[in-house]
Write a protein that holds these residues in place. Structure first.
Motif, PDB file in Angstrom:
ATOM      1  N   ILE A  90      -5.892   0.182  -4.049  1.00  0.00           N
ATOM      2  CA  ILE A  90      -6.395  -1.016  -4.699  1.00  0.00           C
ATOM      3  C   ILE A  90      -7.907  -0.874  -4.886  1.00  0.00           C
ATOM      4  O   ILE A  90      -8.560  -0.064  -4.225  1.00  0.00           O
ATOM      5  CB  ILE A  90      -6.054  -2.298  -3.911  1.00  0.00           C
TER       6      ILE A  90
ATOM      7  N   VAL B  73      -6.690 -10.152   1.699  1.00  0.00           N
ATOM      8  CA  VAL B  73      -6.251  -8.759   1.562  1.00  0.00           C
ATOM      9  C   VAL B  73      -7.192  -7.868   2.360  1.00  0.00           C
ATOM     10  O   VAL B  73      -8.406  -7.914   2.176  1.00  0.00           O
ATOM     11  CB  VAL B  73      -6.260  -8.333   0.079  1.00  0.00           C
TER      12      VAL B  73
ATOM     13  N   GLU C 111      -1.480  -0.406  -1.411  1.00  0.00           N
ATOM     14  CA  GLU C 111      -0.388  -1.369  -1.382  1.00  0.00           C
ATOM     15  C   GLU C 111       0.685  -1.042  -0.356  1.00  0.00           C
ATOM     16  O   GLU C 111       1.258  -1.947   0.263  1.00  0.00           O
ATOM     17  CB  GLU C 111       0.248  -1.471  -2.773  1.00  0.00           C
TER      18      GLU C 111
ATOM     19  N   TYR D 247      -2.275 -10.276  -2.636  1.00  0.00           N
ATOM     20  CA  TYR D 247      -2.951  -9.335  -3.516  1.00  0.00           C
ATOM     21  C   TYR D 247      -2.551  -9.553  -4.968  1.00  0.00           C
ATOM     22  O   TYR D 247      -3.411  -9.628  -5.861  1.00  0.00           O
ATOM     23  CB  TYR D 247      -2.639  -7.896  -3.096  1.00  0.00           C
TER      24      TYR D 247
END
Length: 234
Positions: free
Chosen positions: A200, A76, A81, A92
């Motif tokens: 994230i 990732v 996202e 992820y």
């Protein structure tokens, strides 16, 4: 079986796992001798043996989860996202699955160890708190001055890993009781009104905490079972 999914084992983490499993298995050999002799405590020793088998399974599964979280987390690269492609987004979410499973299992193992020690040394922690944690058991050992050498070594591990363990415990509590742990960072953002982006968390920092927690659990288990075996010779 899971190696193609989880990636290659980390030598350091594998060594920690092996150390803790060896300590448990050495104690189990002593338990089997006691069970074979029979006697009034045979049922209690059998219960301890079943507990030990559960510890080994849980530790192996913890190692799998830590490894899986690391493997998929490395794939990732974006910070929110909406910027991810389908493959990266899949990595992820797979990372999150292993990561959350790992930190929940981590505290589960510690609490099981707390109940094991409470039973082994008849600490009566349930008189202090009906549903107690591993850390409550440590306080009970300290307050009652029971097994001070073991309590001192376990307390050293608790203090050594206190900062990352506190962060992991917060995430465990949030995951179980409030919101999904990965949403914690969203609550600290200054641009909370930006509904078009789902940020994230810092995966590298999270994985570092998780590996510290894994090390703490493995070392704690090894210390406890090495001590128990020496403390209760056949």
């Amino acid at each position: 079986m899971l190696s193609p999914i989880l990636g290659k084992p980390n030598e350091t983490e594998t060594a920690l796992l092996q150390q803790s499993v060896r300590a448990i298995e050495a104690y189990r050999k002593d338990l089997h001798k006691l069970i074979e002799r029979g006697g009034p405590e045979c049922g209690r020793y059998t219960r301890f043996d079943l507990w030990c088998r559960g510890f080994v399974s849980a530790l192996v599964e913890l190692e799998w989860s830590v490894r899986g979280a690391g493997n998929f987390g490395q794939q990732v690269s974006h910070t929110y996202e909406e910027a991810m492609g389908e493959e990266e987004l899949g990595c992820y979410h797979t990372h999150l699955y292993f990561y959350k499973n790992a930190f929940i299992r981590l505290f589960s193992i510690l609490d099981k160890l707390g109940y094991f020690l409470n039973d082994m040394y008849r600490l009566q922690t349930e008189r202090v708190k009906a549903k107690f944690s591993y850390f409550t058991v440590l306080r009970q050992m300290h307050d009652r001055k029971l097994q001070p050498k073991l309590e001192e070594r376990l307390f050293e591990q608790k203090q050594r890993f206190k900062v990352p363990m506190d962060r992991l415990r917060q995430k465990r509590n949030m995951e179980i009781h409030h919101i999904n742990a990965e949403m914690l960072d969203d609550l600290t953002r200054t641009d909370l009104c930006r509904a078009d982006r789902t940020y994230i968390e810092d995966l590298a920092a999270n994985l570092n905490d998780l590996r510290c927690g894994y090390e703490m659990v493995c070392r704690t288990i090894a210390i406890a079972f090495d001590y128990i075996r020496r403390d209760r010779p056949i």
